[in-house]
Enzyme design. Structure first.
Site, mmCIF file in Angstrom:
data_model
loop_
_atom_site.group_PDB
_atom_site.id
_atom_site.type_symbol
_atom_site.label_atom_id
_atom_site.label_comp_id
_atom_site.label_asym_id
_atom_site.label_seq_id
_atom_site.Cartn_x
_atom_site.Cartn_y
_atom_site.Cartn_z
ATOM 1 N N ASP A 121 4.446 9.021 -2.992
ATOM 2 C CA ASP A 121 4.191 7.716 -2.643
ATOM 3 C C ASP A 121 4.910 7.434 -1.395
ATOM 4 O OD1 ASP A 121 2.770 5.168 -3.813
ATOM 5 O OD2 ASP A 121 4.601 4.402 -2.599
ATOM 6 N N ASN A 179 -1.017 -0.944 7.228
ATOM 7 C CA ASN A 179 -2.258 -1.468 7.293
ATOM 8 C C ASN A 179 -2.307 -2.808 7.520
ATOM 9 O OD1 ASN A 179 -3.527 0.721 6.376
ATOM 10 N ND2 ASN A 179 -2.899 0.481 4.071
ATOM 11 N N ASP A 225 -5.076 5.280 7.879
ATOM 12 C CA ASP A 225 -5.982 6.478 7.835
ATOM 13 C C ASP A 225 -5.258 7.777 8.423
ATOM 14 O OD1 ASP A 225 -7.519 5.320 5.957
ATOM 15 O OD2 ASP A 225 -9.416 5.249 7.299
ATOM 16 N N GLU A 241 -1.840 5.363 -0.989
ATOM 17 C CA GLU A 241 -0.781 6.383 -0.353
ATOM 18 C C GLU A 241 -0.117 7.322 -1.281
ATOM 19 O OE1 GLU A 241 1.141 2.416 -1.391
ATOM 20 O OE2 GLU A 241 -0.722 3.101 -0.913
#
Length: 349
Positions: free
Chosen positions: A222, A230, A239, A265
């Site tokens: 993770d 973001n 992305d 993620e």
């Protein structure tokens, strides 16, 4: 992992290490349908010819039915399915020749169907070879045709059908390949998705059942503080980070390993054949090498990870859950670290 262990993969990591169970379903379905119907029809011909006193013709039909029946039984075994398909192509090709040469010229009509089926069920090389053999052998027997014009016409149609069959089959197989890839591939990063992950985990567990000495490890990754990327820079920047991170992990894995995106993620890594002892030494080094190795808009991208070694009798969801719990522990301990479940130590950052 050492450089000898790693290998780049241009597709889904780990894909080549596992058999694709559904890739021959269409071919086997065609074989079962055509073979079963043909066996029933030819059995009727055998009975008719026997009652009509045509013993050689009846015997030929019985041989053909027996060959078809054996091939269909062989195809019921997953292990021998590829051999069954090849044998089926050989059987129907031989049947077309026997029917035309020993029974009647009606076998010329059956040959058209055989040519098409060979294109559907066989690899290109085998299909070309068998179809070429059928066309050449039948065309060489002038007695099967009423005139040279009929002979030339039959050969022309047979060749055109063989070529058209190859073109259509190539397109069909390419479309099936693309659909299968889309169904198992994460569209953003190009690694496997959850569906493919489950298939590979189940296959690994089945391999463990066959061999008690076969150990494997799963690792859940993770990205730390990814939400901030973001929120501060937009999803496009996020992305790009995910794409670069997936590429870096994939390049560090062996060809037999698997990499999958669970969503957001979070990624899962399947390390086939990795024992607890190997994981204890290899995974911390892998984490140190990869965490911080990908640049991001706010600095190097770091990640937390949890790993678990497969236990005997464990299903895939429980195996994955133990790795996920180890990941949670790594997050609780301050992020940017690896925790291996059921080991007596927590590797340092």
């Amino acid at each position: 992992m050492s450089s000898e262990q790693t290998a780049p993969d241009n597709g889904i990591a780990g894909r080549m290490a596992f058999p694709a169970g559904g890739t021959r379903r269409l071919e086997l379905s065609v074989m079962n349908y055509i073979g079963g119907v043909s066996a029933l029809i030819i059995s009727g011909f055998a009975l008719y010819r026997y009652q009509d006193g045509d013993l050689p013709g009846a015997a030929t039909n019985v041989v053909i039915v027996s060959m078809l029946a054996f091939t269909l039984m062989l195809g019921r075994s997953r292990r021998f399915a590829p051999y069954a398909l090849s044998l089926f192509g050989l059987t129907i090709s031989a049947s077309a020749l026997l029917s035309a040469l020993l029974v009647s010229s009606n076998g010329l009509l059956w040959a058209f169907l055989v040519i098409w089926i060979n294109c559907l069920v066989l690899p290109r090389t085998q299909a070309v070879g068998l179809n070429g053999l059928v066309i050449v052998v039948l065309a060489a027997h002038m007695r099967l045709f009423d005139s040279p014009l009929e002979q030339v016409s039959w050969v022309t149609v047979a060749v055109l059908m063989a070529g058209f069959g190859l073109v259509v089959t190539d397109q069909l197989r390419e479309q099936r390949r693309m659909l299968a890839e889309q169904a198992t591939q994460d569209p953003l990063t190009g690694v496997g998705n959850r569906r493919l992950m489950q298939q590979h985990l189940e296959a690994t567990i089945a391999e463990r059942r066959r061999s008690a000495d076969f150990e494997s490890t799963v690792m859940v990754i993770d990205l730390d503080l990814f939400k901030q990327i973001n929120d501060n820079y937009g999803h496009e920047a996020g992305d790009q980070v995910l794409e670069r991170f997936a590429a870096s992990v994939r390049a560090a894995l062996r060809l037999e390993d698997g990499l999958y995106r669970m969503g957001g993620e979070e990624f899962v890594v399947l390390l086939r054949g990795m024992s607890a002892a190997t994981a204890a030494t290899t995974l911390p080094e892998l984490h140190r090498r990869l965490s911080g190795g990908v640049p991001g808009p706010e600095g190097p991208i770091r990640f937390s990870a949890g790993a678990a070694i497969l236990k005997s009798g464990e299903d895939w969801s429980r195996w994955l859950a133990r790795a996920d719990n180890a990941l949670y522990e790594a997050k609780q301990c301050g992020r940017d670290r690896l925790v291996i479940a059921d080991l007596e130590f927590t590797p340092a950052r």
